[in-house]
Design a protein around this motif. Structure first.
Motif, mmCIF file in Angstrom:
data_model
loop_
_atom_site.group_PDB
_atom_site.id
_atom_site.type_symbol
_atom_site.label_atom_id
_atom_site.label_comp_id
_atom_site.label_asym_id
_atom_site.label_seq_id
_atom_site.Cartn_x
_atom_site.Cartn_y
_atom_site.Cartn_z
ATOM 1 N N THR A 25 0.831 -1.200 0.000
ATOM 2 C CA THR A 25 0.000 0.000 0.000
ATOM 3 C C THR A 25 0.866 1.249 0.000
ATOM 4 O OG1 THR A 25 -1.993 0.946 1.013
ATOM 5 C CG2 THR A 25 -0.206 0.344 2.509
ATOM 6 N N GLU A 26 0.299 2.377 -0.394
ATOM 7 C CA GLU A 26 1.072 3.613 -0.521
ATOM 8 C C GLU A 26 1.526 4.133 0.848
ATOM 9 O OE1 GLU A 26 3.056 6.695 -2.386
ATOM 10 O OE2 GLU A 26 2.173 4.871 -3.228
ATOM 11 N N GLU A 27 0.586 4.284 1.784
ATOM 12 C CA GLU A 27 0.905 4.796 3.129
ATOM 13 C C GLU A 27 0.382 3.789 4.149
ATOM 14 O OE1 GLU A 27 2.619 7.423 3.999
ATOM 15 O OE2 GLU A 27 2.885 8.335 2.021
ATOM 16 N N LEU A 28 1.285 3.129 4.839
ATOM 17 C CA LEU A 28 0.914 2.041 5.745
ATOM 18 C C LEU A 28 0.948 2.506 7.196
ATOM 19 C CD1 LEU A 28 0.278 -0.981 6.223
ATOM 20 C CD2 LEU A 28 2.758 -1.373 6.331
ATOM 21 N N LEU A 29 -0.116 2.209 7.935
ATOM 22 C CA LEU A 29 -0.164 2.426 9.383
ATOM 23 C C LEU A 29 -0.146 1.073 10.073
ATOM 24 C CD1 LEU A 29 -0.606 4.067 11.997
ATOM 25 C CD2 LEU A 29 -3.072 3.997 11.510
ATOM 26 N N VAL A 30 0.865 0.841 10.900
ATOM 27 C CA VAL A 30 0.979 -0.389 11.678
ATOM 28 C C VAL A 30 0.652 -0.037 13.121
ATOM 29 C CG1 VAL A 30 2.441 -2.321 12.357
ATOM 30 C CG2 VAL A 30 2.788 -1.202 10.131
ATOM 31 N N ALA A 31 -0.553 -0.371 13.554
ATOM 32 C CA ALA A 31 -1.034 -0.013 14.889
ATOM 33 C C ALA A 31 -1.184 -1.282 15.712
ATOM 34 C CB ALA A 31 -2.368 0.718 14.791
ATOM 35 N N PHE A 198 -9.012 7.901 13.933
ATOM 36 C CA PHE A 198 -8.281 9.159 14.056
ATOM 37 C C PHE A 198 -6.894 9.056 13.432
ATOM 38 C CE2 PHE A 198 -5.040 11.476 16.468
ATOM 39 C CZ PHE A 198 -5.431 12.785 16.210
ATOM 40 N N LEU A 199 -6.170 7.985 13.749
ATOM 41 C CA LEU A 199 -4.821 7.828 13.224
ATOM 42 C C LEU A 199 -4.831 7.633 11.704
ATOM 43 C CD1 LEU A 199 -3.156 5.532 15.917
ATOM 44 C CD2 LEU A 199 -2.729 7.954 15.507
ATOM 45 N N ARG A 200 -5.826 6.934 11.198
ATOM 46 C CA ARG A 200 -5.929 6.748 9.748
ATOM 47 C C ARG A 200 -6.009 8.117 9.051
ATOM 48 N NH1 ARG A 200 -8.077 2.459 6.939
ATOM 49 N NH2 ARG A 200 -9.238 1.712 8.773
ATOM 50 N N GLN A 201 -6.875 8.969 9.589
ATOM 51 C CA GLN A 201 -7.048 10.291 8.982
ATOM 52 C C GLN A 201 -5.806 11.159 9.193
ATOM 53 O OE1 GLN A 201 -10.394 12.469 10.497
ATOM 54 N NE2 GLN A 201 -10.352 13.957 8.846
ATOM 55 N N ALA A 202 -5.247 11.135 10.402
ATOM 56 C CA ALA A 202 -4.123 12.012 10.720
ATOM 57 C C ALA A 202 -2.869 11.661 9.932
ATOM 58 C CB ALA A 202 -3.829 11.956 12.216
ATOM 59 N N THR A 203 -2.687 10.374 9.636
ATOM 60 C CA THR A 203 -1.476 9.947 8.936
ATOM 61 C C THR A 203 -1.673 9.799 7.435
ATOM 62 O OG1 THR A 203 -1.958 7.584 9.251
ATOM 63 C CG2 THR A 203 -0.704 8.706 10.993
ATOM 64 N N GLY A 204 -2.906 9.874 6.969
ATOM 65 C CA GLY A 204 -3.165 9.670 5.549
ATOM 66 C C GLY A 204 -2.961 8.235 5.115
ATOM 67 N N ALA A 205 -3.137 7.301 6.038
ATOM 68 C CA ALA A 205 -2.898 5.890 5.734
ATOM 69 C C ALA A 205 -3.858 5.388 4.664
ATOM 70 C CB ALA A 205 -3.038 5.046 6.998
ATOM 71 N N THR A 206 -3.321 4.652 3.723
ATOM 72 C CA THR A 206 -4.154 4.003 2.704
ATOM 73 C C THR A 206 -4.522 2.578 3.119
ATOM 74 O OG1 THR A 206 -2.103 3.444 1.535
ATOM 75 C CG2 THR A 206 -3.311 5.409 0.796
ATOM 76 N N ALA A 207 -3.878 2.068 4.165
ATOM 77 C CA ALA A 207 -4.245 0.767 4.730
ATOM 78 C C ALA A 207 -3.683 0.680 6.147
ATOM 79 C CB ALA A 207 -3.713 -0.385 3.882
ATOM 80 N N VAL A 208 -4.372 -0.106 6.979
ATOM 81 C CA VAL A 208 -4.018 -0.223 8.399
ATOM 82 C C VAL A 208 -3.846 -1.681 8.774
ATOM 83 C CG1 VAL A 208 -4.783 0.212 10.772
ATOM 84 C CG2 VAL A 208 -5.311 1.873 8.966
ATOM 85 N N VAL A 209 -2.780 -1.967 9.503
ATOM 86 C CA VAL A 209 -2.616 -3.255 10.170
ATOM 87 C C VAL A 209 -2.874 -3.030 11.652
ATOM 88 C CG1 VAL A 209 -1.019 -5.105 10.792
ATOM 89 C CG2 VAL A 209 -0.894 -4.059 8.519
ATOM 90 N N LEU A 258 7.670 -6.700 8.038
ATOM 91 C CA LEU A 258 8.892 -5.927 7.799
ATOM 92 C C LEU A 258 9.569 -6.371 6.505
ATOM 93 C CD1 LEU A 258 11.097 -3.935 8.686
ATOM 94 C CD2 LEU A 258 12.090 -5.798 10.050
ATOM 95 N N ARG A 259 9.713 -7.671 6.289
ATOM 96 C CA ARG A 259 10.338 -8.152 5.059
ATOM 97 C C ARG A 259 9.594 -7.667 3.827
ATOM 98 N NH1 ARG A 259 10.725 -12.939 8.078
ATOM 99 N NH2 ARG A 259 8.877 -13.782 7.046
ATOM 100 N N GLU A 260 8.266 -7.822 3.860
ATOM 101 C CA GLU A 260 7.466 -7.469 2.692
ATOM 102 C C GLU A 260 7.428 -5.961 2.469
ATOM 103 O OE1 GLU A 260 6.523 -9.628 0.617
ATOM 104 O OE2 GLU A 260 6.745 -11.471 1.793
ATOM 105 N N ARG A 261 7.376 -5.197 3.558
ATOM 106 C CA ARG A 261 7.318 -3.742 3.411
ATOM 107 C C ARG A 261 8.653 -3.200 2.900
ATOM 108 N NH1 ARG A 261 3.930 0.166 1.929
ATOM 109 N NH2 ARG A 261 4.273 2.154 3.048
ATOM 110 N N LYS A 262 9.766 -3.755 3.375
ATOM 111 C CA LYS A 262 11.084 -3.331 2.877
ATOM 112 C C LYS A 262 11.189 -3.575 1.376
ATOM 113 C CE LYS A 262 14.825 -4.201 5.250
ATOM 114 N NZ LYS A 262 15.829 -4.935 6.083
ATOM 115 N N ALA A 263 10.695 -4.702 0.938
ATOM 116 C CA ALA A 263 10.734 -4.999 -0.497
ATOM 117 C C ALA A 263 9.838 -4.036 -1.273
ATOM 118 C CB ALA A 263 10.299 -6.441 -0.737
#
Length: 267
Positions: A25-31, A198-209, A258-263
Motif C-alpha cells: 500500500t502507498e501509506e501504511l499504518l501499523v497499529a 483518528f490515526l488513519r485520517q491524521a497519517t493519511g494511511a491508505t491501509a491499516v494493520v 517488515l520483510r514485505e514492506r522493505k521490499a
C-alpha cells in the motif's frame, strides 16, 4: 518475497498472503496493542515488556519510508512509555483513546471540574470494593480508575466486577469497559476504534494493520475497512479475519510484514 531459509513461520498461508498484499500500500499504518499482543500478559503491569523480536521488527518498521507505527493501549501514556520503550517516531494512544501523543508539543489530557469530581466519586466506589475483595487492586489513569482482578480468586473477581458494574453502570458520564481480568472506568468517552479512525485520517494511511488480544481491541478491529488487515491474538471470539495464538506469533507477523514492506518500498 520468500522467508529466509532458517525462518520457521507458523503463520497461515492466507495470513502471509494478506501481509504481502497490504505491504504494497502507498501509506501504511501499523497499529498494535501492547499487553497480550507485543508483550505476554503478566501478573504485575509494571513487569510487562515486549518480546525482543517484536520490539526489533516494530522499531525497524518505524524507520521505513511511507510507514507509520503506533501503539494503541488501555494503559495510561506514562505507563505505556515505561514498559514499551517505543521508537521515537511511534505515535501513542493511551487510556483506550482518551490520551493521544502525536509527537513533541502534543497537548496533555485535561479534565474539567465536573469530570474531576465524577472521577473522585468513581474512585471512592472502587476503593470500597477493593477493601473487601482480596487480591483486587486499583490503577489510576488520567481519566479513570481500573479495577484489576488478575490476582484474585475467580469468585472474588466476579463478585468485585459485578458490584462495580452495579454501582456505576447508570452514572451519567461514567464509561465502563470489561477487559482481561480488568474493569476499566473512565469519565472520557473513547475507544480503540475511534483511535484507529483518528490515526488513519491524521497519517493519511491508505491501509491499516492492527493486532490485539483483548475484548477492548474488538472496537479497533470493527473499525477496519476493506484493504486493512486485522489480527486477533488468542482464542477468544473475534471479528478479525485472521488469528494467531500468542505473542510469539505476533513476532512472526511483524517480521513478515517488515520483510514485505522493505521490499515494497525499496528499502
Amino acid at each position: 518475497m520468500t522467508p529466509e531459509p532458517d525462518a520457521k513461520l507458523s503463520l497461515s498461508p492466507e495470513l502471509l498472503a494478506a501481509v504481502r498484499r497490504i505491504a504494497g500500500t502507498e501509506e501504511l499504518l501499523v497499529a498494535m496493542d501492547f499487553d497480550g499482543t507485543m508483550a505476554p500478559l503478566v501478573d504485575h503491569a509494571e513487569d510487562s515488556r515486549a518480546l525482543p523480536r517484536s520490539a526489533a521488527a516494530f522499531a525497524a518498521l518505524a524507520e521505513l519510508p511511507r510507514t507509520t507505527t503506533a501503539l494503541i493501549s488501555g494503559r495510561a501514556l506514562d505507563s505505556l512509555r515505561s514498559v514499551a520503550s517505543p521508537p521515537e517516531k511511534t505515535l501513542l494512544i493511551g487510556s483506550h483513546g482518551a490520551e493521544i501523543w502525536m509527537g513533541p508539543g502534543s497537548a496533555e489530557l485535561q479534565l474539567d471540574e465536573d469530570q474531576r469530581r465524577l472521577l473522585a466519586d468513581v474512585r471512592a466506589v472502587l476503593e470500597e470494593i477493593v477493601h473487601v475483595a482480596p487480591g483486587t487492586l486499583l490503577e489510576e489513569k488520567p481519566a479513570g480508575v481500573v479495577l484489576h482482578t488478575r490476582l484474585a480468586a475467580n469468585d472474588v473477581a466476579e463478585d468485585a466486577v459485578a458490584a462495580a458494574k452495579s454501582a456505576l453502570k447508570d452514572r451519567a458520564g461514567v464509561y465502563l469497559k470489561t477487559g482481561n481480568r480488568v474493569l476499566e472506568t473512565s469519565v472520557v468517552h473513547a475507544s480503540k476504534g475511534e483511535a484507529v479512525s483518528f490515526l488513519r485520517q491524521a497519517t493519511g494511511a491508505t491501509a491499516v494493520v492492527f493486532a490485539g488480544d483483548d475484548t477492548t481491541d474488538e472496537d479497533a478491529l470493527r473499525s477496519l475497512v476493506s484493504g486493512d488487515l486485522g489480527v486477533k491474538v488468542g482464542l477468544d471470539f473475534t471479528q478479525a479475519e485472521f488469528r494467531v495464538e500468542a505473542p510469539p506469533h505476533v513476532s512472526e507477523l511483524l517480521e513478515a510484514l517488515l520483510r514485505e514492506r522493505k521490499a515494497a518500498v525499496g528499502s
